[in-house]
Scaffold this motif. Structure first.
Motif, short mmCIF file in Angstrom:
data_model
loop_
_atom_site.label_atom_id
_atom_site.label_comp_id
_atom_site.label_asym_id
_atom_site.label_seq_id
_atom_site.Cartn_x
_atom_site.Cartn_y
_atom_site.Cartn_z
N ALA A 173 0.84 -1.21 0.00
CA ALA A 173 0.00 0.00 0.00
C ALA A 173 0.87 1.26 0.00
CB ALA A 173 -0.93 -0.01 1.21
N LEU A 198 -3.92 1.48 -5.21
CA LEU A 198 -4.19 0.10 -4.79
C LEU A 198 -5.69 -0.02 -4.51
CD1 LEU A 198 -3.12 -2.75 -4.04
CD2 LEU A 198 -2.81 -1.91 -1.70
N ALA A 199 -6.39 -0.78 -5.32
CA ALA A 199 -7.85 -0.77 -5.29
C ALA A 199 -8.45 -1.95 -4.54
CB ALA A 199 -8.39 -0.76 -6.72
N GLU A 200 -7.70 -3.03 -4.40
CA GLU A 200 -8.27 -4.24 -3.78
C GLU A 200 -7.14 -5.17 -3.36
OE1 GLU A 200 -10.94 -6.29 -6.43
OE2 GLU A 200 -11.23 -7.97 -5.05
N VAL A 201 -7.35 -5.86 -2.25
CA VAL A 201 -6.42 -6.90 -1.80
C VAL A 201 -7.23 -8.16 -1.52
CG1 VAL A 201 -4.72 -7.60 -0.06
CG2 VAL A 201 -4.91 -5.19 -0.71
N ARG A 202 -6.71 -9.31 -1.90
CA ARG A 202 -7.32 -10.56 -1.48
C ARG A 202 -6.28 -11.43 -0.77
NH1 ARG A 202 -11.51 -12.39 -6.34
NH2 ARG A 202 -12.35 -10.29 -6.65
N VAL A 203 -6.69 -12.04 0.32
CA VAL A 203 -5.85 -13.03 0.99
C VAL A 203 -6.48 -14.39 0.70
CG1 VAL A 203 -4.83 -13.77 3.18
CG2 VAL A 203 -5.46 -11.36 2.85
N GLU A 232 -8.16 -18.36 -9.37
CA GLU A 232 -9.35 -17.50 -9.48
C GLU A 232 -9.02 -16.05 -9.14
OE1 GLU A 232 -12.67 -18.50 -6.88
OE2 GLU A 232 -13.43 -16.46 -7.21
N ARG A 278 -8.69 -6.76 -14.14
CA ARG A 278 -9.36 -5.58 -13.63
C ARG A 278 -8.43 -4.39 -13.38
NH1 ARG A 278 -13.44 -6.72 -8.65
NH2 ARG A 278 -14.27 -8.22 -10.13
#
Lengths: 257, 257
Positions: free
Chosen positions: B33, B43-48, B58, B66
Motif C-alpha cells: 500500500a 491500490l484498489a483491492e487486496v485478497r488473501v 481464481e 481488472r
C-alpha cells in the motif's frame, strides 16, 4: 480433508481506503484469523476493498454465497465515507431505516456524555431491515448481523469487543490443533521428505515457513489437524525427519519447540 | 474523480494459510500500500487466499483483468505447499519449466553457501514460460513478472527488496498528495459539515478516522488529491470548519497537525 463436509468456513471483508493507501496498517485480519481458529472456523478468504458502494456490494455478495459466515470491519461511523450499512442493505435488497433499539443505545450513551444528537450521528442508528444488533461495549454504536454477514467497526478495540459479543451466536467447527516443529536447516533441505510425509498424511496439513535467523537459516514446520491422534503420529514422523536432517548436516538441533 | 481516465491501479493477492490461520500476521499489505501510494498507483483491492490451486488461480484471473498491475506475495519457496508458480502458470495457460537464468542465480548462491542442490530447492527455479525474473537480493530465489502480474516472496524483507527491484519497471500515476487535519471533537460532530464540503470538492477525497485518545475523543480528517491547488483550498475550508466546531464546543484545538 476428511472432515470437509462438516467444515465451518468464513470470509472477511476489510472496508476502507485508509488501509489501501497505507495510511492505516490493518490489524483486524489477524484478530479475525485468531478468533476463527480458536472457534474451529476455517477462515478461507479475506478481501480488502475501498469505500465504494459497488466494491463493497460485490465482495459481500461473493463471500456470503460461498462461506458459512462473513465478517466485515470498517465503514460504520457517522461520516459521508461510512457507507457499509448502505452497501449491506443494497446487497440484501432491504431498506435501511433508523433502528429504534440502536437509536436508544446511542441516545443513552449520548445523554451520559452530553453529546449532541445530530443527523451525522444518527447515521449510526441506520440498520438494514431484518438485522440483529451486535453490542458495542466501547462506544455504543452497534454492529449488526443480517443473514450470515456480521458487520463490525473498523477501530480495532471496538471490532474485538464485537467479536466477543457475537462469539456465543456462532457455530464452531471441529477444533483444529497444531504442532510447531523448528529445524535448524533451510526449508529446501526439508522440502523433499516433507512432501512425502504430506502425501502419507493428507488429513494433517503441513506448512513450512522460512525464518532468517541472525546466524543461520531456520525453518518452522507447522502441522494442523482436527484429528489429535493422526496429528501426534505425523508430528513424530516429522520430528524424526528433522532429526535426520540435522544429523546429516552435522549441526545441533535448535532450542525446544 | 476528474483524473479517472489516467488512473494507474493495482490489486494485491496475499497467498498463505499461515495468514488465514492467524499464525503469521501479515505486514506485506501495508508495505505494498505504501509502495503504491508513493508511486501514484491506486491500490484498489487486496485478497488473501489459501495455498490452494483453485483459490489462487481464481484471484489472479479476476484481478489481472481488472487492474493495471497485480502484486502477489507468498508461496514461491521450495516446499510442497509453495504452489504460486504452478497457479500462475495455470492462470496464464503456460508451461512451468526450470528457468536457466533462475537456476544459475540459485546455483551461484548455493555454491557460495555450500548448500546442496536438490529437487525441492530446484522447485524455486521453475518459472512460467514468458516471464521475466525479479531479482531477490536477500536470498537469491527470484520472483517473476508475467503479463501485468508480479510474483514476490512472502518473507517481508525479501518482498520489500523485490518491490525495490521492480519499481523502475512500473508506470506511476499522477502523484496524490494528502493533508491531515486533527480535531478534538468526535467525528459525529464533523460528519455533517464534512459531507457538505465533500460535495463541493468531489476531486478531493475526504476521509474521517476516529481516534480514542486517553481523555477525549479525537478525529483525524485526511484529504487526498492529485490537484495541489484544489487540495490546499479544500484543506483551508476544512480547517475553518474544524475551528468553528472547536469554538462551538468551547475546547482548545489539539496540537499542531
Amino acid at each position: 480433508m476428511t472432515q470437509s463436509d462438516s467444515r465451518i468456513t468464513a470470509g472477511m471483508i476489510v472496508i476502507g481506503d485508509e488501509i489501501l493507501s497505507g495510511r492505516t496498517k490493518d490489524v483486524n485480519i489477524g484478530a479475525v484469523a485468531d478468533f476463527c481458529t480458536d472457534l474451529g472456523i476455517d477462515l478461507a478468504e479475506v478481501r480488502v476493498v475501498s469505500d465504494e458502494m459497488d466494491s463493497i456490494v460485490e465482495a459481500v455478495n461473493a463471500l456470503r454465497a460461498r462461506y458459512t459466515y462473513v465478517f466485515t470491519s470498517g465503514g460504520i461511523g457517522p461520516t459521508h465515507d461510512d457507507i457499509t450499512a448502505d452497501a449491506i442493505a443494497q446487497a440484501f435488497g432491504v431498506a435501511l431505516p433508523i433502528n429504534a433499539q440502536a437509536r436508544a443505545m446511542l441516545e443513552a450513551r449520548w445523554k451520559e456524555t452530553g453529546t449532541e444528537v445530530n443527523e451525522a450521528r444518527l447515521r449510526m442508528a441506520r440498520i438494514p431491515e431484518g438485522a440483529d444488533l451486535i453490542v458495542n461495549s466501547v462506544s455504543a454504536a452497534p454492529g449488526f448481523r443480517i443473514g450470515n454477514v456480521h458487520v463490525m467497526a473498523g477501530v480495532p478495540v471496538i471490532m474485538r469487543s464485537m467479536l466477543e459479543a457475537l462469539a456465543p451466536t456462532l457455530e464452531g467447527g471441529k477444533k483444529v490443533s497444531s504442532v510447531a516443529i523448528r529445524a535448524a536447516v533451510g526449508e529446501g533441505t526439508l522440502g523433499g521428505p516433507l512432501g512425502v510425509l504430506q502425501t502419507e498424511y493428507p488429513d494433517v496439513k503441513m506448512g513450512s515457513y522460512p525464518q532468517m535467523g541472525k546466524d543461520r537459516v531456520m525453518t518452522e514446520l507447522v502441522l494442523r489437524s482436527s484429528d489429535e491422534a493422526r496429528l501426534a503420529e505425523a508430528a513424530d514422523k516429522v520430528r524424526a525427519m528433522v532429526a535426520a536432517a540435522h544429523e546429516k548436516a552435522g549441526i545441533a538441533p535448535p532450542d525446544a519447540e
